[in-house]
Design a protein around this motif. Structure first.
Motif, PDB file in Angstrom:
ATOM      1  N   ARG A  50      45.169  34.623   4.995  1.00 44.16           N
ATOM      2  CA  ARG A  50      44.672  35.962   5.596  1.00 44.16           C
ATOM      3  C   ARG A  50      45.370  36.510   6.645  1.00 44.16           C
ATOM      4  N   ALA A  51      46.111  35.724   7.356  1.00 44.51           N
ATOM      5  CA  ALA A  51      46.961  36.509   8.583  1.00 44.51           C
ATOM      6  C   ALA A  51      48.384  37.107   7.727  1.00 44.51           C
ATOM      7  N   GLN A  52      48.550  37.000   6.671  1.00 43.08           N
ATOM      8  CA  GLN A  52      49.863  37.612   6.100  1.00 43.08           C
ATOM      9  C   GLN A  52      49.700  39.009   5.959  1.00 43.08           C
ATOM     10  N   PRO A  53      50.816  39.917   5.893  1.00 40.13           N
ATOM     11  CA  PRO A  53      50.501  41.327   5.665  1.00 40.13           C
ATOM     12  C   PRO A  53      50.220  41.547   4.106  1.00 40.13           C
ATOM     13  N   PRO A  54      49.316  42.504   3.981  1.00 42.67           N
ATOM     14  CA  PRO A  54      49.227  42.794   2.543  1.00 42.67           C
ATOM     15  C   PRO A  54      49.941  42.769   1.626  1.00 42.67           C
ATOM     16  N   LEU A  55      49.972  42.509   0.380  1.00 48.09           N
ATOM     17  CA  LEU A  55      50.933  42.348  -0.696  1.00 48.09           C
ATOM     18  C   LEU A  55      50.701  43.464  -1.615  1.00 48.09           C
ATOM     19  N   ALA A  56      52.018  44.210  -2.004  1.00 45.23           N
ATOM     20  CA  ALA A  56      51.562  45.104  -2.979  1.00 45.23           C
ATOM     21  C   ALA A  56      52.058  44.569  -4.318  1.00 45.23           C
ATOM     22  N   LEU A  57      51.097  44.161  -5.307  1.00 45.26           N
ATOM     23  CA  LEU A  57      51.414  43.427  -6.543  1.00 45.26           C
ATOM     24  C   LEU A  57      52.411  44.419  -7.582  1.00 45.26           C
ATOM     25  N   ALA A  58      53.211  43.774  -8.179  1.00 48.88           N
ATOM     26  CA  ALA A  58      54.017  44.312  -9.040  1.00 48.88           C
ATOM     27  C   ALA A  58      54.633  43.325 -10.097  1.00 48.88           C
ATOM     28  N   PRO A  59      55.065  43.779 -11.435  1.00 48.56           N
ATOM     29  CA  PRO A  59      55.599  42.733 -12.255  1.00 48.56           C
ATOM     30  C   PRO A  59      56.490  41.884 -11.792  1.00 48.56           C
ATOM     31  N   ALA A  60      57.185  42.358 -10.835  1.00 54.35           N
ATOM     32  CA  ALA A  60      58.537  41.483 -10.291  1.00 54.35           C
ATOM     33  C   ALA A  60      58.155  40.746  -9.076  1.00 54.35           C
ATOM     34  N   THR A  61      56.735  40.801  -8.670  1.00 53.72           N
ATOM     35  CA  THR A  61      56.428  40.046  -7.388  1.00 53.72           C
ATOM     36  C   THR A  61      56.849  38.450  -7.611  1.00 53.72           C
ATOM     37  N   ALA A  62      57.616  38.034  -6.638  1.00 54.13           N
ATOM     38  CA  ALA A  62      58.070  36.768  -6.759  1.00 54.13           C
ATOM     39  C   ALA A  62      56.815  35.640  -6.518  1.00 54.13           C
ATOM     40  N   PRO A  63      56.735  34.642  -7.238  1.00 52.35           N
ATOM     41  CA  PRO A  63      55.519  33.702  -7.220  1.00 52.35           C
ATOM     42  C   PRO A  63      55.328  33.263  -5.793  1.00 52.35           C
ATOM     43  N   ALA A  64      56.445  32.813  -5.026  1.00 54.23           N
ATOM     44  CA  ALA A  64      56.313  32.496  -3.801  1.00 54.23           C
ATOM     45  C   ALA A  64      55.738  33.371  -3.031  1.00 54.23           C
ATOM     46  N   GLU A  65      55.474  34.449  -3.263  1.00 51.42           N
ATOM     47  CA  GLU A  65      54.595  35.373  -2.252  1.00 51.42           C
ATOM     48  C   GLU A  65      53.313  35.686  -2.589  1.00 51.42           C
ATOM     49  N   LEU A  66      52.834  34.774  -3.594  1.00 47.25           N
ATOM     50  CA  LEU A  66      51.560  34.889  -4.216  1.00 47.25           C
ATOM     51  C   LEU A  66      50.719  33.713  -3.605  1.00 47.25           C
ATOM     52  N   GLY A  67      50.734  33.874  -2.317  1.00 45.76           N
ATOM     53  CA  GLY A  67      49.730  32.650  -1.558  1.00 45.76           C
ATOM     54  C   GLY A  67      48.331  32.701  -1.593  1.00 45.76           C
ATOM     55  N   ALA A  68      47.767  31.588  -1.737  1.00 46.39           N
ATOM     56  CA  ALA A  68      46.177  31.698  -1.911  1.00 46.39           C
ATOM     57  C   ALA A  68      45.650  32.580  -0.564  1.00 46.39           C
ATOM     58  N   TRP A  69      44.708  33.217  -0.679  1.00 40.23           N
ATOM     59  CA  TRP A  69      43.988  33.957   0.257  1.00 40.23           C
ATOM     60  C   TRP A  69      44.592  35.151   0.917  1.00 40.23           C
ATOM     61  N   ARG A  70      45.967  35.481   0.354  1.00 42.69           N
ATOM     62  CA  ARG A  70      46.538  36.626   1.064  1.00 42.69           C
ATOM     63  C   ARG A  70      45.960  38.073   0.683  1.00 42.69           C
ATOM     64  N   PRO A  71      45.945  38.837   1.747  1.00 42.53           N
ATOM     65  CA  PRO A  71      45.311  40.212   1.137  1.00 42.53           C
ATOM     66  C   PRO A  71      46.634  40.812   0.256  1.00 42.53           C
ATOM     67  N   ALA A  72      45.689  41.497  -0.984  1.00 47.27           N
ATOM     68  CA  ALA A  72      46.992  42.193  -1.770  1.00 47.27           C
ATOM     69  C   ALA A  72      46.276  43.325  -2.366  1.00 47.27           C
ATOM     70  N   ARG A  73      47.070  44.367  -2.926  1.00 39.16           N
ATOM     71  CA  ARG A  73      46.782  45.556  -3.552  1.00 39.16           C
ATOM     72  C   ARG A  73      47.438  45.625  -4.881  1.00 39.16           C
ATOM     73  N   ALA A  74      46.776  46.306  -5.934  1.00 38.80           N
ATOM     74  CA  ALA A  74      47.484  46.438  -7.094  1.00 38.80           C
ATOM     75  C   ALA A  74      47.211  48.064  -7.592  1.00 38.80           C
ATOM     76  N   ASN A  75      47.915  48.489  -8.202  1.00 38.01           N
ATOM     77  CA  ASN A  75      47.890  49.940  -8.843  1.00 38.01           C
ATOM     78  C   ASN A  75      47.991  49.910 -10.098  1.00 38.01           C
ATOM     79  N   GLY A  76      47.064  50.195 -11.035  1.00 33.89           N
ATOM     80  CA  GLY A  76      47.227  50.075 -12.540  1.00 33.89           C
ATOM     81  C   GLY A  76      46.036  50.777 -13.263  1.00 33.89           C
ATOM     82  N   GLN A  77      45.938  50.366 -14.509  1.00 37.53           N
ATOM     83  CA  GLN A  77      44.995  51.039 -15.543  1.00 37.53           C
ATOM     84  C   GLN A  77      44.354  49.674 -15.965  1.00 37.53           C
ATOM     85  N   TRP A  78      42.827  49.849 -15.884  1.00 35.69           N
ATOM     86  CA  TRP A  78      41.857  48.828 -16.240  1.00 35.69           C
ATOM     87  C   TRP A  78      41.827  48.826 -17.710  1.00 35.69           C
ATOM     88  N   LEU A  79      42.142  47.427 -18.280  1.00 30.95           N
ATOM     89  CA  LEU A  79      41.978  47.185 -19.457  1.00 30.95           C
ATOM     90  C   LEU A  79      40.727  46.454 -20.180  1.00 30.95           C
TER      91      LEU A  79
END
Length: 255
Positions: A47-76
């Protein structure tokens, strides 16, 4: 005399076993305390990490548990799934999971746990779901490596109850209800390329409850239990010494 010796030896063996068991229980509680302390540190670090902007190319190493994140897209919405037996303050209900399309060309998406809603009323197949408007939407939340699981009793018997259909969406617009949801199986059923993470949504105006469960991190409780078990072990050890001392006294020839 022989009977007394046998009783003394039996008491010493039992007390020795009790000391070993009680001490091992205390050590186990200390290990549990260390595990919970490590979980708390991981949550705080995430939770202390900076918010992550999710994208198709986001590296798995950046996807740490509990990290704040934001995604922009269309609901399916056609791929929505209800996760059964998720209670909220004692009320039975579901979690609603819906993918958010990040890149239409690549069919890339992230699975979003949108929130909790109460169980369907009697006579309803499923509860009314909140709307998923068209267009681009920004979703904020915290990352989780998987959808939190529930233990499936029927999984041991091979039953198909509560399992994901092989293909989504289901004919007739029926929203599947499952106990647990694996990202690999969900990606195969939908044909989507999913990020290896789940976004637990933390804000929204759709009426869903977003009080997500958190692992227990009360390591002080385990330390208290450990102290109790070690105290019992110490009492048993003192009793062992008393029994051994009395046995030695009885075994000495009278002066």
């Amino acid at each position: 005399m022989a009977h007394s010796v046998r009783r003394t030896l039996a008491a010493l063996v039992l007390l020795g076993v009790a000391v070993a068991i009680l001490a091992s229980l205390g050590a186990w509680q200390l290990r549990r305390a260390d595990e919970r302390r490590a979980i708390l540190a991981a949550i705080q670090a995430g939770r202390a990490q900076p918010p992550l902007a999710l994208a198709p190319a986001t590296a798995p190493a950046e996807l740490g548990a509990w990290r704040p994140a934001r995604a922009n897209g269309q609901w399916l919405a056609q791929y929505s799934v209800l996760l059964q037996n998720r209670n909220q303050e004692g009320r039975p209900g579901y979690w609603l999971a819906t993918p958010l399309l990040l890149d239409p060309a690549r069919h890339s998406a992230v699975l979003v746990l949108r929130g909790w809603l109460p169980r369907a009323e009697p006579g309803q197949a499923s509860p009314p779901l909140p709307a998923t408007p068209d267009g681009q939407h920004g979703i904020t939340g915290e990352l989780s490596p998987r959808v939190p699981r529930l233990f499936e009793l029927w999984a041991l018997g091979g039953s198909q109850q509560g399992q994901l259909p092989a293909t989504l969406p289901v004919a007739g617009g029926v929203v599947p209800q499952v106990q647990n949801l694996e990202l690999s199986a969900y990606a195969q059923a939908t044909g989507l390329t999913l990020l290896p993470t789940v976004l637990m949504q933390t804000r929204g105006d759709d009426g869903l409850v977003r009080d997500w469960p958190q692992p227990s991190v009360d390591y002080d409780q385990n330390q208290g239990y450990a102290l109790q078990w070690f105290s019992f072990a110490a009492i048993a050890a003192i009793a062992w010494l008393v029994v051994a001392w009395r046995g030695l006294r009885r075994s000495r020839p009278a002066g």
